[in-house]
Write a protein that holds these residues in place. Structure first.
Motif, PDB file in Angstrom:
ATOM      1  N   ALA A   1       3.361   8.378  67.670  1.00  0.00           N
ATOM      2  CA  ALA A   1       3.625   8.777  66.285  1.00  0.00           C
ATOM      3  C   ALA A   1       4.949   9.512  66.157  1.00  0.00           C
TER       4      ALA A   1
ATOM      5  N   GLY B   1       5.951  11.126  61.833  1.00  0.00           N
ATOM      6  CA  GLY B   1       4.916  11.030  62.861  1.00  0.00           C
ATOM      7  C   GLY B   1       4.273  12.369  63.159  1.00  0.00           C
TER       8      GLY B   1
ATOM      9  N   TRP C   1       3.955  14.849  60.996  1.00  0.00           N
ATOM     10  CA  TRP C   1       3.070  15.096  59.858  1.00  0.00           C
ATOM     11  C   TRP C   1       1.836  14.196  59.925  1.00  0.00           C
ATOM     12  N   GLN C   2       2.030  12.963  60.360  1.00  0.00           N
ATOM     13  CA  GLN C   2       0.917  12.029  60.493  1.00  0.00           C
ATOM     14  C   GLN C   2      -0.129  12.595  61.459  1.00  0.00           C
ATOM     15  N   SER C   3       0.318  13.130  62.583  1.00  0.00           N
ATOM     16  CA  SER C   3      -0.609  13.710  63.553  1.00  0.00           C
ATOM     17  C   SER C   3      -1.349  14.907  62.962  1.00  0.00           C
TER      18      SER C   3
ATOM     19  N   TYR D   1      -5.907   4.067  61.323  1.00  0.00           N
ATOM     20  CA  TYR D   1      -4.842   4.901  61.895  1.00  0.00           C
ATOM     21  C   TYR D   1      -3.958   4.069  62.811  1.00  0.00           C
TER      22      TYR D   1
ATOM     23  N   ARG E   1       6.243   6.413  55.099  1.00  0.00           N
ATOM     24  CA  ARG E   1       5.575   7.709  54.924  1.00  0.00           C
ATOM     25  C   ARG E   1       4.178   7.545  54.314  1.00  0.00           C
TER      26      ARG E   1
ATOM     27  N   ALA F   1       1.815   5.721  56.797  1.00  0.00           N
ATOM     28  CA  ALA F   1       1.481   6.568  57.944  1.00  0.00           C
ATOM     29  C   ALA F   1       0.498   7.670  57.546  1.00  0.00           C
ATOM     30  N   TYR F   2       0.730   8.316  56.427  1.00  0.00           N
ATOM     31  CA  TYR F   2      -0.132   9.413  55.995  1.00  0.00           C
ATOM     32  C   TYR F   2      -1.518   8.906  55.583  1.00  0.00           C
TER      33      TYR F   2
ATOM     34  N   ALA G   1      -3.448   7.972  58.690  1.00  0.00           N
ATOM     35  CA  ALA G   1      -3.890   9.179  59.390  1.00  0.00           C
ATOM     36  C   ALA G   1      -5.088   9.820  58.696  1.00  0.00           C
TER      37      ALA G   1
END
Length: 141
Positions: A5, A13, A15-17, A55, A70, A73-74, A77
């Motif tokens: 990520a 990445g 922020w995704q985590s 995810y 963005r 990815a969000y 997640a």
């Protein structure tokens, strides 16, 4: 996936985590027990794994659609985090039911079945982790 990520998506990445773990924690605390009780351990495992796949799929979709990186990815997640909460909560319920049935069928103490299942899980989990990390190191990934 966590190292991927940040390596692939940089701050997005990271922020995704964070979103993944926030949603995982919220799901595990506030809703997973009810889902496991309603669906049962096995069905909650399948549901959690299906949601968690969002995810993983988000990496491919975000890579193919950089203009939406963005949001993809969000969203992946968040959905994956909710699924992870179900998944980890359901594992314990499924493990308990399976060990109990195993001990009843074999007419042996529950502790023996629980110990055997725990040992098998640990062996395969750690062996697979070693193999995959070795492959990753050898291929330079």
């Amino acid at each position: 996936c966590l190292s991927l990520a940040t390596a692939r998506f940089s701050s997005v990445g990271a922020w995704q985590s964070g979103i993944l773990y926030l949603c995982y924690t919220g799901s595990a605390i506030f809703g997973a027990t009810a889902v496991v009780k309603r669906l049962g351990g096995r069905n909650a495992l399948v549901t959690g794994m299906g949601l968690y796949c969002f995810y993983v799929a988000a990496f491919l979709l975000a890579s193919l659609n950089p203009q939406y990186e963005r949001s993809i990815a969000y969203t992946g997640a968040a959905v994956g985090g909710i699924g992870a909460g179900f998944l980890w909560t359901a594992q314990g319920a499924y493990f308990t039911v399976t060990a109990k049935r195993h001990s009843e069928v074999l007419h042996r103490p529950l502790e023996k079945s629980t110990n055997e299942f725990s040992a098998l899980f640990a062996f395969y989990y750690l062996a697979l982790e070693v193999v995959l990390r070795s492959v990753s190191s050898l291929t330079g990934s």
